[in-house]
Write an enzyme that holds these catalytic residues in place. Sequence first.
Site, PDB file in Angstrom:
ATOM      1  N   CYS A 175       6.568   3.808  -9.762  1.00  0.00           N
ATOM      2  CA  CYS A 175       5.601   2.844 -10.303  1.00  0.00           C
ATOM      3  C   CYS A 175       4.236   3.457 -10.567  1.00  0.00           C
ATOM      4  O   CYS A 175       3.247   2.741 -10.678  1.00  0.00           O
ATOM      5  CB  CYS A 175       5.459   1.651  -9.351  1.00  0.00           C
ATOM      6  SG  CYS A 175       4.873   2.082  -7.704  1.00  0.00           S
TER       7      CYS A 175
ATOM      8  N   ARG B 221      -7.911  12.803  -7.671  1.00  0.00           N
ATOM      9  CA  ARG B 221      -7.656  12.231  -8.988  1.00  0.00           C
ATOM     10  C   ARG B 221      -8.899  11.642  -9.635  1.00  0.00           C
ATOM     11  O   ARG B 221      -8.907  11.380 -10.840  1.00  0.00           O
ATOM     12  CB  ARG B 221      -6.577  11.150  -8.883  1.00  0.00           C
ATOM     13  CG  ARG B 221      -6.961   9.941  -8.070  1.00  0.00           C
ATOM     14  CD  ARG B 221      -5.769   9.018  -7.946  1.00  0.00           C
ATOM     15  NE  ARG B 221      -6.128   7.732  -7.350  1.00  0.00           N
ATOM     16  CZ  ARG B 221      -5.285   6.730  -7.183  1.00  0.00           C
ATOM     17  NH1 ARG B 221      -4.039   6.870  -7.563  1.00  0.00           N
ATOM     18  NH2 ARG B 221      -5.672   5.606  -6.654  1.00  0.00           N
TER      19      ARG B 221
ATOM     20  N   ARG C 288       0.129  -5.637  -6.975  1.00  0.00           N
ATOM     21  CA  ARG C 288      -0.958  -5.149  -6.128  1.00  0.00           C
ATOM     22  C   ARG C 288      -1.690  -6.332  -5.505  1.00  0.00           C
ATOM     23  O   ARG C 288      -2.592  -6.910  -6.112  1.00  0.00           O
ATOM     24  CB  ARG C 288      -1.922  -4.302  -6.948  1.00  0.00           C
ATOM     25  CG  ARG C 288      -1.299  -3.081  -7.621  1.00  0.00           C
ATOM     26  CD  ARG C 288      -2.375  -2.303  -8.363  1.00  0.00           C
ATOM     27  NE  ARG C 288      -1.880  -1.071  -8.939  1.00  0.00           N
ATOM     28  CZ  ARG C 288      -1.470  -0.927 -10.209  1.00  0.00           C
ATOM     29  NH1 ARG C 288      -1.511  -1.973 -11.030  1.00  0.00           N
ATOM     30  NH2 ARG C 288      -1.032   0.224 -10.652  1.00  0.00           N
TER      31      ARG C 288
ATOM     32  N   HIS D  68      -9.056   3.836 -10.164  1.00  0.00           N
ATOM     33  CA  HIS D  68      -8.561   2.468 -10.126  1.00  0.00           C
ATOM     34  C   HIS D  68      -9.120   1.601 -11.247  1.00  0.00           C
ATOM     35  O   HIS D  68      -8.444   0.682 -11.715  1.00  0.00           O
ATOM     36  CB  HIS D  68      -8.843   1.850  -8.751  1.00  0.00           C
ATOM     37  CG  HIS D  68      -7.945   2.394  -7.690  1.00  0.00           C
ATOM     38  ND1 HIS D  68      -8.331   3.390  -6.836  1.00  0.00           N
ATOM     39  CD2 HIS D  68      -6.646   2.125  -7.394  1.00  0.00           C
ATOM     40  CE1 HIS D  68      -7.324   3.690  -6.026  1.00  0.00           C
ATOM     41  NE2 HIS D  68      -6.298   2.940  -6.348  1.00  0.00           N
TER      42      HIS D  68
ATOM     43  N   ARG E  16       3.332  -5.456  -2.865  1.00  0.00           N
ATOM     44  CA  ARG E  16       2.847  -4.386  -1.993  1.00  0.00           C
ATOM     45  C   ARG E  16       1.830  -4.998  -1.040  1.00  0.00           C
ATOM     46  O   ARG E  16       0.913  -5.700  -1.480  1.00  0.00           O
ATOM     47  CB  ARG E  16       2.190  -3.269  -2.807  1.00  0.00           C
ATOM     48  CG  ARG E  16       1.635  -2.135  -1.941  1.00  0.00           C
ATOM     49  CD  ARG E  16       1.115  -0.989  -2.791  1.00  0.00           C
ATOM     50  NE  ARG E  16      -0.098  -1.325  -3.518  1.00  0.00           N
ATOM     51  CZ  ARG E  16      -0.687  -0.534  -4.412  1.00  0.00           C
ATOM     52  NH1 ARG E  16      -0.131   0.635  -4.712  1.00  0.00           N
ATOM     53  NH2 ARG E  16      -1.790  -0.902  -5.031  1.00  0.00           N
TER      54      ARG E  16
ATOM     55  N   ASN F 285       0.829   8.452  -8.362  1.00  0.00           N
ATOM     56  CA  ASN F 285      -0.591   8.818  -8.452  1.00  0.00           C
ATOM     57  C   ASN F 285      -1.070   9.484  -7.163  1.00  0.00           C
ATOM     58  O   ASN F 285      -1.620  10.586  -7.171  1.00  0.00           O
ATOM     59  CB  ASN F 285      -1.442   7.577  -8.728  1.00  0.00           C
ATOM     60  CG  ASN F 285      -1.126   6.952 -10.071  1.00  0.00           C
ATOM     61  OD1 ASN F 285      -0.523   7.580 -10.936  1.00  0.00           O
ATOM     62  ND2 ASN F 285      -1.515   5.714 -10.246  1.00  0.00           N
ATOM     63  N   ASP F 286      -0.877   8.806  -6.026  1.00  0.00           N
ATOM     64  CA  ASP F 286      -1.313   9.376  -4.748  1.00  0.00           C
ATOM     65  C   ASP F 286      -0.432  10.548  -4.326  1.00  0.00           C
ATOM     66  O   ASP F 286      -0.925  11.527  -3.758  1.00  0.00           O
ATOM     67  CB  ASP F 286      -1.312   8.303  -3.659  1.00  0.00           C
ATOM     68  CG  ASP F 286      -2.651   7.572  -3.567  1.00  0.00           C
ATOM     69  OD1 ASP F 286      -3.669   8.177  -3.932  1.00  0.00           O
ATOM     70  OD2 ASP F 286      -2.669   6.408  -3.147  1.00  0.00           O
TER      71      ASP F 286
ATOM     72  N   GLU G 287       4.184   8.026  -0.910  1.00  0.00           N
ATOM     73  CA  GLU G 287       2.940   8.499  -1.528  1.00  0.00           C
ATOM     74  C   GLU G 287       2.364   9.713  -0.811  1.00  0.00           C
ATOM     75  O   GLU G 287       1.443  10.349  -1.324  1.00  0.00           O
ATOM     76  CB  GLU G 287       1.889   7.378  -1.506  1.00  0.00           C
ATOM     77  CG  GLU G 287       2.300   6.110  -2.220  1.00  0.00           C
ATOM     78  CD  GLU G 287       1.291   5.003  -2.030  1.00  0.00           C
ATOM     79  OE1 GLU G 287       0.477   4.791  -2.941  1.00  0.00           O
ATOM     80  OE2 GLU G 287       1.320   4.346  -0.970  1.00  0.00           O
TER      81      GLU G 287
END
Length: 755
Positions: free
Chosen positions: A680, A643, A474, A367, A510, A632-633, A609
């Site tokens: 995204c 990750r 976010r 992150h 989100r 990503n997830d 995800e």
Amino acid sequence: MRASLIGPRVLLRRLREVMAEPISPQDRLDKIVVLIASNMVTEVCSIYVLRSDNLLELYATEGLKREAVHLTNLCVGEGLVGTIAADAHPLNLSEAQSHPAFAYRPETGEDQFHSFLGVPILRAGRTLGVLVVQNKTQRSYNEEEVEALQTTAMVLAEMIAAGELEEIGKTGVDLDLLRPVALEGASFAEGIGLGHVVLHDPRVVVTDLIAEDSEHERTRLDEAINNLRLSVDRLLDDSKIAGSGEHRAILEAYRMFAHDRGWVRRIREALDAGLTAEAAVERVQNDTRARMMRSMDPYLRERLHDLDDLANRLLRELVGRPHGHSAGNMHRDAVIVARNMGAAELLDYQHGSVRGLILEEGAPTSHVAIVARSLGIPTVGQAENATALVEDGDAIIVDGDAGTVHLRPAADVEAAYAEKVRFRAKRQEEYQQLISQPAQTLDGAIVDLLMNAGLLVDLPNVEASGAVGIGLFRTELQFMVASRFPRMTEQRNFYAQVLDAAGSRPVTFRSIDVGGDKVLPFLRTSPEENPAMGWRAIRISLDRPSLLRTQVRALLHAAARRDLRLMFPMLTEVEEFDQARELVEAEIRHLTKFGHVVPKSLKLGAMVEVPSLVFQIDELLQRVDFISIGSNDLMQFFMAVDRGNTRVANRYDTLSVPFLRLLRQIARKADEYNVPVTLCGEIAGRPLDALALLAIGYTKLSMTPASIGPIKSMVRAVDLEDLKKTISPLIGVSDDLSDVRTELAAYAKAHRIPI
């Protein structure tokens, strides 16, 4: 026993007097070698300093021929002195000339001396030179003498590091401490940054080396060790910090080392030699670091970081300094160097002053890397040993494109990168010219390029980047930078500012996505062995509905008479979406009942995800207004690859055929149900990866603002139908798992598509 320690202490006191005298650096070195030889009753004392050309130059001597000073040189690894420099370990010999590494230099006249003791001059585990004493008689130097010489070497290390010897060396040759260093790492965020080092958790620079009152120093050390142990225990008891299995393992290692009797004993022995408590800690850590850096055992090298952190914590206890950076010491062109850091810690820095970020650890999808990309900060990760090699204020270049770091760069390297920055600026000008142009392929397909955001500082980029909207906002970043839970009115005002800045462009919020490695200081959680798969995201929101209810109410107020798009993260079952939608609808009924204005339109979506949701995709698409792929997830869970784990980072290939098949399946289902789908994740902002996404049916991509220009340039050079015909066979259902990345690169080159 106590009486036998008087000699080294007297030596240190006399050294301090010499260091304070207003004399030239050469005169100071000449006095130091005389003092050491006299105190240790040796016929010879010599100081060798490591130069940038990897030669050890004789800088001062008592007992050897004086004309050899600045003329005698040894390569690292050559002779006894070179061996000490290479191994960073003392060498104690009763008959030096019988040692296989012995190398005779006739200009020194050392053939008449037999016994030999040499110690490395170390700073932060790095060898800066070698200190040697010799005698004509054959003898072995005792432990007290070795300790005294190592302690004296610390004084010389600080003298070298302070730059005092620069003017007396060979003309045109720098000391090794000042030589340019190139580090290889991994690209976490593209861009070039030129600036000066700011250590995120800077080392305590020990300047007071010699103790006035050893008993007082022992008391200070004992108190600091006790406080250190208590602080580690408190961290382990604090679920907000120790909630991660990885964090807890680190803290358990801290506790083990903090209670290690051998480590504490070595520090106390160094203190008994006449050092201050701070100098004793640094002496022991220098030796430990030097040994462990040369170890081939990966476990020991990993533990080195734990010991470094522990030693720094102990030094801070001794000097009463808090952890972290000092904003008052920030350079206007700061390049932050850290072992690792959280996203919130990066946000603590003044955004406009940060030119780059260098991490020893981490992964491109961590992150902090995501936040760095969103802020346009060039970032290099996995730069091994970076924190030990740099000093605050060093000139440095971060090449986020190539994943390299240039510390104290030579003039020609700096000039080359300045030109590269100008070239990038020129390319950015070209991208600027595309802002008003549509992201349209050669065969007429429109691709919606949206922007990821999470802070008010991001909002001007909506207009500046040419994004058609915000595909992912976010909301948790507002919570992560706050010391307490933001009130509903604070959230409402914040969301209203976001919508105002976007104007007519759509914004997809989100709902709060915390847990895992995104820890809120005010949210009490319990330790979890596997937090990435634990209590996080929608699970927290549904289990603590007041948290989600407050956020939803703030969003509904902020979007009064406007369009509102809200999606929920990390859904694993369609029932979770149903529960979240029911909460939103209840809030709308509540606001309507009491006469409040509600949004003109409301669209609710889900983030895909978790792989389990793909197997409920039909049921999901019948319920939602849109979906968004959090690649990503999804990739992390699909391939069972953490990750943030550098050991398996090379397995995190977003262009692997199985993952592309999964993404294509989702896109086809969304098209079947006529439900808009946006991707995204980080792969949307990389031209080659985005090319693959176009080929499998994605025409809505959300990315960092800096990526929109390069992606638009790529899109406008693509014939989409031809791309699909070429790439689709590569990810078909056959057993041939082709190298999609290589094929895509070849296709782009053949069709002059900028990637």
